[in-house]
Design an enzyme around this catalytic site. Sequence first.
Site, PDB file in Angstrom:
ATOM      1  N   ASP A  52      36.388  47.533  30.544  1.00 55.42           N
ATOM      2  CA  ASP A  52      37.585  47.514  29.700  1.00 55.42           C
ATOM      3  C   ASP A  52      37.477  48.318  28.400  1.00 55.42           C
ATOM      4  O   ASP A  52      36.483  48.218  27.673  1.00 55.42           O
ATOM      5  CB  ASP A  52      37.912  46.083  29.281  1.00 55.42           C
ATOM      6  CG  ASP A  52      37.990  45.116  30.430  1.00 55.42           C
ATOM      7  OD1 ASP A  52      37.904  45.545  31.587  1.00 55.42           O
ATOM      8  OD2 ASP A  52      38.134  43.913  30.166  1.00 55.42           O
ATOM      9  N   GLU A 232      44.206  38.325  32.010  1.00 55.68           N
ATOM     10  CA  GLU A 232      43.198  38.907  31.126  1.00 55.68           C
ATOM     11  C   GLU A 232      43.829  39.966  30.224  1.00 55.68           C
ATOM     12  O   GLU A 232      44.946  40.433  30.452  1.00 55.68           O
ATOM     13  CB  GLU A 232      42.093  39.601  31.940  1.00 55.68           C
ATOM     14  CG  GLU A 232      41.268  38.695  32.822  1.00 55.68           C
ATOM     15  CD  GLU A 232      40.150  39.463  33.503  1.00 55.68           C
ATOM     16  OE1 GLU A 232      39.004  38.996  33.413  1.00 55.68           O
ATOM     17  OE2 GLU A 232      40.406  40.513  34.113  1.00 55.68           O
TER      18      GLU A 232
END
Length: 525
Positions: A52, A232
């Site tokens: 990420d 998320e």
Amino acid sequence: MKRTLLTMLVIICFVGCKNANKKSIANEKTYSEEELYRPNFHFTPKAHWMNDPNGMFFYNGYYHLYFQYYPEGNVWGPMHWGHAISTDMITWTEQPIALYPDKLGDIFSGSAVVDLNNSSGFGATRNKIPVVAMYTNSKRLGNDEWLQTQSIAYSLDEGKTFTKYENNPVIENPGLKDFRDPKVTWDSIHQKWTLVLAAGDKINLYTSTNLKDWEFQSSFGEHIGAHGGVWECPDFFPMVVEGTNEIKWVLLVSINPGGLNGGSATQYFIGDFDGKTFSLDPSFNNDLENEKALWIDYGKDNYAGVTWSNIPDSDGRKLFLGWMSNWQYAQQVPTETWRSAMTTPREITVIKNDGQYRLKFLPVRELQNYVSKTIRKNEISITDKTVVAKSPLVDFTKADIQFTVSDLKQDVYTFSLSNSIGESISFGLNNKDHFFFIDRSKSGNTSFSEDFAKNVSKAPLNKNINDLDVRIILDKTSIELFYNNGTTVMTEIFFTTQPFDSFSINANAKPVEIENLIIKQLKLN
């Protein structure tokens, strides 16, 4: 005599064929992993595992990118924050690791803001403007059990190094297994810091005046949108609707698994925020009831994307970056030195057409600074399969291709990239059954995961398309498709054994005219 002549012919044929085989083998170049798979202009770490994007902000001429990073292997491990900087979001310089695991746990995803008014007080002692990062500490308790809390750290040297706050964590865990990925935004409308945080299958909203003390305000998401996996990496920000003075709030939520085409993906919501509660716009809510979820990208390889903070008002753009992979196979892709890349940075716009609010995404304009040559063709008649460009005229490992197709029929329009050994990736529009598609089943190495090319990825449409604008961003191992000015986007990676050397177009049944073909060669690396 005849037998002697026949023997000589056999020998000549054998030697000739043998030499031809040698020549053919000599012409087939063997590529190193670096040559074949290291992207030309998508960010990758020099080595090891990345996922990420985190903590992105702009300050004093530099775009900062932090990212989930494991410096001891090429698969996911104890998370750190890697760091890279750029002046244009295209060419990056990797920096030393910014945040290391500590007694509270590993350093999971989060965000960073430039605290221009020193609301945190961290800059008081040295009269500096602090950069404040907020992240999840994730402490392993046992098999698949974690204690996840939210902590902060501050930097007084513009994001190079950080000091962790002595009173961490600043948000304790309320008893949830999944409680992570804080994204902080300065809410200029309500004059306070706003925080969104993934809490199981919902998003919690908090507010603060000093980045240290956070007050819970509300939750969003129960029975709304896609819920095939854990929520998320949220992002939350206001935007002016294009061509109006209307302000809408946008919430991005990544989900794993549960993406439309399998594995991980990112959905979005559009509505209003009163400083405490986010509520869907009624028309957007109606759209969700019909479509279940709306996605920022209908390809398989754009996940956990978030936006840069502190972009100057003089710029005015909302700038986005995603992780260009999918949790179904990210740890198995055929690169060993490093794993994963980021997408091309994109500008987000909120549009309203026929009463429907939507997001559109387009590559940032800075990419045009790297154009080395431009090839233009005003019209090309397509009958059956027609090759429209080949190497060496075009290097398809770094190209920006645009064209328009008008007066479309109920037909299938297929665009293909291919190489001399039969590898290809096909994509396009099925205007009979109403969907865009990408098929990478013949794109080279697909054997590392049964999920990688098992199905054709699709982006559904609710009507026929009469005119189609296509923009294709190509790098060594990725294709990013922007249809009709970025209102539908599809991003996917691939792993050829030789670079693509040909671009062709096929209209199954009826001839078609390709208009305004522009191929821009990018000069990078």
